[in-house]
Scaffold this active site. Structure first.
Site, PDB file in Angstrom:
ATOM      1  N   GLN A 262      70.052  92.817  -8.312  1.00 17.98           N
ATOM      2  CA  GLN A 262      71.336  91.924  -8.151  1.00 17.98           C
ATOM      3  C   GLN A 262      72.572  92.567  -8.170  1.00 17.98           C
ATOM      4  O   GLN A 262      73.929  92.133  -8.228  1.00 17.98           O
ATOM      5  CB  GLN A 262      70.908  90.927  -9.949  1.00 17.98           C
ATOM      6  N   HIS A 424      79.364  35.778 -10.997  1.00 21.63           N
ATOM      7  CA  HIS A 424      77.872  36.242 -11.188  1.00 21.63           C
ATOM      8  C   HIS A 424      77.062  35.105 -10.918  1.00 21.63           C
ATOM      9  O   HIS A 424      76.119  35.401 -10.671  1.00 21.63           O
ATOM     10  CB  HIS A 424      78.286  37.673 -11.936  1.00 21.63           C
TER      11      HIS A 424
END
Length: 459
Positions: A262, A424
Site C-alpha cells: 500500500q 394537507h
C-alpha cells in the site's frame, strides 16, 4: 522507518479520543476548495476550451478535443500485452460474478387491502467514472468503476482520465484498452478538478452526468465536494490505507510485504500494524528494512512508512486490537490472527476485510472479485465501497384505492393539524366531499383487536 504507538497497560479511551491517538494523513480538502472553485467555474462557462487549457497547464499536453477517438481505443486494445489482457479479462469475470449478485429486485408491500407501496430500483441515467493518473496506471480502477455501473443497468457511461504527454495527449493506453475491453466508447482526456467540472456542467463534447465515482487526488476530491448536489458522488476518497490486525502467529514477511504494497501507491499512503506482540512488531520492522531496500519504488515507500499516517500500534490483546481497528475504520483491513474468520466477523468498521494469510489486499485490488473503490480517512464507519447499489435509486410507488385511503384519512388529517399544515388535511377531505370519512370497520384497530380476541376465545 516507521513509528510506534504504545497503547498497552491502560484502558483505551472511547470514540473520538481513541481515533485521535491513531495515525492519519493530513488531507485538507477545505483548503483545496479555493483552488478548484475558479477552475470549476471556468469550465462551467467556457466548456471544452477551459478543459483543454487546464490540460495544457497541468499536464503539459496540447490537443484539440477531450474525447478520445474510437480508433485510439481500438488500437490500444489491439496492442495490449496478451498477458495483461488475460489478467484484465479474469478481473472483469470475477468482478461480474460478485457484482451481479448485488442486483436488487422490485418489491411490493401490501400495507392494507387496496393499499400498496412498491420499491422500484432504477439505475442512474448517466455516470462519469474518474480513473486517476499520477505516479501509477490504474486499469483496475476502470474495471472497478465500470463493472458495477454496467451490472446496475446504467445506460450512459463516460470515463475520464488524465492525458499523458508520452501518450500523445491521450490517457495511458492501458486505460484506453481496459475501456475498450469493457465496451466503453466514451472516454475523455481530462484529469483533476476540470474533469469533475466537465462531468458536472457538461461541455460541447461531454453531456452532464448524474453521478461521479472514482478516486483521485485532493483536487478531484475538492471538486467533488464543491459540486455535490449538482451531481451525486460516491465518496471523498483520500490517500489509500491499510491496517493489519495481527498476533504473534502472523508471518512478519507477509505483514511487511502487505504494508509496503500500500505504501507504494503514494507518499501519503498509510500503513498501520496493530498487534499485541512486541516480538512481531520487531520482526516486521526488520522485514520492512530488508524488503523496502529491494522494492522498485523504495523512495516513495520509505516516505509513506515514515510519514505521520503510518505506525505500528501495540495493544494488550486481540480484543483491544479490534477496538483500535474499529476506531481507525480502515479502507483495507487484514486480519492475520488465530481464528481469523471469527475475529474478522467481529469487525464493524472497514471498507473491506481480508481474512487470513492468503487474502492480501493486493488480491482485492485486482482479482478477488470485490471492489477496490473504498471509503478512506475513517469514513468506513458510515460509508460503503462502490457497488451496484451505488448506481441505483430506490423509488417508492404508492398505490391506494378509495377504501384504503378512507382507512388512513383520519390519521392523516390529525397529523396534518398537529403540524399546522391544514392544507394537507384538506387534500384528503377533497376526495370525500369535504368531510373526513370514518375508517371502514376492517381498517379500525379496535375491530381487528376484537376479532383477534374472539378468535382466541373460540379456541
Amino acid at each position: 522507518m516507521i513509528s510506534r504507538i504504545d497503547l498497552r497497560g491502560a484502558a483505551l479511551p472511547e470514540g473520538a479520543a481513541l481515533r485521535d491517538l491513531l495515525p492519519r494523513a493530513e488531507f485538507d480538502v477545505e483548503a483545496a476548495l479555493e483552488t478548484v472553485r475558479p477552475i470549476c467555474e471556468d469550465v462551467r462557462h467556457r466548456g471544452t476550451a477551459a478543459v483543454l487549457e487546464y490540460n495544457r497547464r497541468f499536464d503539459g499536453v496540447t490537443h484539440g478535443a477531450t474525447r478520445v477517438p474510437a480508433e485510439a481505443l481500438e488500437r490500444a486494445l489491439a496492442e495490449l500485452d496478451p498477458a495483461v489482457r488475460a489478467a484484465l479479462e479474469e478481473s472483469v469475470r470475477r468482478a461480474r460474478l460478485v457484482h451481479r449478485d448485488q442486483r436488487r429486485t422490485d418489491h411490493t408491500t401490501r400495507v392494507v387491502p387496496g393499499g400498496t407501496v412498491t420499491e422500484r430500483w432504477v439505475p442512474v441515467e448517466r455516470v462519469g467514472l474518474y480513473v486517476p493518473g499520477g505516479v501509477a496506471v490504474y486499469p483496475s480502477s476502470v474495471v472497478m468503476n465500470v463493472v458495477p455501473a454496467q451490472e446496475a443497468g446504467v445506460a450512459g457511461i463516460a470515463v475520464s482520465s488524465p492525458p499523458q504527454a508520452a501518450s500523445g495527449g491521450l490517457p495511458h493506453p492501458t486505460i484506453l484498452a481496459a475501456c475498450a475491453l469493457l465496451g466503453v466508447d466514451e472516454v475523455h482526456a481530462a484529469g483533476g478538478a476540470q474533469a469533475i467540472a466537465m462531468f458536472a456542467h457538461g461541455t460541447e463534447e461531454c453531456r452532464p452526468v448524474n453521478l461521479v465515482t472514482g478516486p483521485g487526488n485532493i483536487y478531484v476530491v475538492a471538486a467533488k465536494r464543491l459540486l455535490k448536489g449538482r451531481i451525486g458522488i460516491d465518496a471523498e476518497a483520500g490517500p489509500t490505507e491499510i491496517a493489519v490486525l495481527a498476533d504473534a502467529g502472523a508471518d512478519p514477511v507477509h505483514v511487511a510485504a502487505d504494508l509496503i504494497s500500500q505504501a507504494e501507491h503514494d507518499t501519503l499512503a498509510a500503513s498501520v500494524l496493530v498487534t499485541d506482540s512486541a516480538a512481531l512488531a520487531d520482526a516486521v520492522e526488520g522485514e520492512l528494512k530488508e524488503q523496502v531496500a529491494r522494492t522498485r519504488h523504495h523512495e516513495r515507500v520509505t516516505a509513506a512508512l515514515a510519514g505521520r499516517q503510518s505506525a505500528i500500534v501495540l495493544v494488550d490483546g486481540v480484543d483491544e486490537g479490534l477496538r483500535v481497528v474499529d476506531a481507525y475504520a480502515a479502507e483495507h483491513l487484514e486480519v492475520q490472527t488465530a481464528d481469523a474468520a471469527a475475529v474478522a466477523a467481529r469487525v464493524r468498521n472497514a471498507g473491506a476485510v481480508f481474512v487470513g494469510p492468503y487474502a492480501p489486499v493486493s488480491l482485492g485490488d485486482y482479482s478477488a472479485g470485490s471492489n477496490h473503490v473504498l471509503p478512506t480517512g475513517g469514513c468506513a464507519c458510515h460509508s460503503s465501497g462502490l457497488s451496484v447499489q451505488s448506481f441505483l435509486r430506490g423509488i417508492h410507488v404508492v398505490e391506494y384505492d378509495r377504501e384504503a385511503l378512507a382507512g388512513a384519512a383520519r390519521h392523516v388529517v390529525t397529523l396534518a393539524e398537529a403540524e399546522d399544515l391544514p392544507a394537507h388535511g384538506d387534500a384528503i377531505r377533497a376526495r370525500f366531499g369535504g368531510a373526513v370519512p370514518d375508517a371502514p370497520r376492517e381498517a379500525r384497530p379496535e375491530a381487528a383487536a376484537g376479532e383477534a380476541g374472539a378468535g382466541e376465545g373460540a379456541r
